[in-house]
Design a protein around this motif. Structure first.
Motif, PDB file in Angstrom:
ATOM      1  N   TYR A 180       0.829  -1.201   0.000  1.00 38.42           N
ATOM      2  CA  TYR A 180       0.000   0.000   0.000  1.00 38.42           C
ATOM      3  C   TYR A 180       0.862   1.248   0.000  1.00 38.42           C
ATOM      4  N   PRO A 205      -4.523   1.218  -2.087  1.00 36.54           N
ATOM      5  CA  PRO A 205      -4.186  -0.172  -2.413  1.00 36.54           C
ATOM      6  C   PRO A 205      -3.889  -0.437  -3.891  1.00 36.54           C
ATOM      7  N   CYS A 252      -7.651  -1.936   4.938  1.00 35.59           N
ATOM      8  CA  CYS A 252      -7.420  -2.179   3.515  1.00 35.59           C
ATOM      9  C   CYS A 252      -7.301  -3.677   3.232  1.00 35.59           C
ATOM     10  N   ASP A 253      -6.575  -4.386   4.075  1.00 35.59           N
ATOM     11  CA  ASP A 253      -6.456  -5.841   3.910  1.00 35.59           C
ATOM     12  C   ASP A 253      -7.804  -6.535   4.071  1.00 35.59           C
ATOM     13  N   TYR A 287      -9.909  -5.527   0.804  1.00 33.32           N
ATOM     14  CA  TYR A 287      -9.280  -5.659  -0.510  1.00 33.32           C
ATOM     15  C   TYR A 287      -9.937  -6.768  -1.342  1.00 33.32           C
TER      16      TYR A 287
END
Length: 168
Positions: free
Chosen positions: A50, A69, A136-137, A140
């Motif tokens: 990222y 991302p 974000c993970d 995603y």
């Protein structure tokens, strides 16, 4: 990078850009101090690396943290992406996801209001970066499912949250 970063102790508070630069340096993450008010770097996550940007607004005592991302939303997927954004943002306590109008890039954004001294502690800096990367993970895969897997936004979110729950 400024050598002052290496001198920040765990108990010290520092100017936000300086503290984040020191944190990036301590983890071995590449970073660049763009200006006195901005630092950018790359942080590895579970799914991708990222780009993390931090912008300090001294007049407001607010540090804006952006985590990108490297996902671009194509015109034909924009409606589904915005529907997914609404569903994802309902799941968040801090920050939100958005699509930047310049370049249609997906990003996570969070603002930290700092005290009158405008200083950032190492713990707060670490938690802010970890939280951004974690969110974000977590989402995603949902964006992948919508943008490249042709799933509906609800199906994508459900699949991503089931996958995330299974990783514990």
């Amino acid at each position: 990078m400024n050598t002052r970063h290496a001198t920040i102790e765990e108990t010290d508070d520092a100017a936000p850009v300086e503290m984040l630069g020191a944190l990036f340096e301590a983890h071995g993450w590449s970073c660049e101090q763009v200006s006195d008010d901005e630092v950018t770097g790359e942080v590895p996550g579970s799914w991708t690396t990222y780009q993390v940007r931090a912008i300090w607004r001294a007049e407001d005592k607010v540090l804006q943290l952006l985590c990108l991302p490297k996902v671009t939303v194509s015109d034909d997927k924009r409606k589904a992406a915005y529907e997914l954004l609404a569903l994802v943002n309902e799941q968040l306590w801090l920050g939100h996801f958005d699509v930047w109008s310049q370049g249609n890039v997906l990003l996570y954004r969070h603002g930290l209001m700092l005290g009158d001294d405008g200083l950032l502690s190492l713990d707060m800096a670490q938690m802010a970066i970890e939280s951004a990367i974690s969110e974000c993970d977590r989402f995603y895969p949902a964006f992948q499912f919508v943008l490249w897997g042709d799933k509906s936004p609800r199906e994508a979110l459900d699949a991503a949250l089931v996958d995330a729950a299974g990783e514990a």
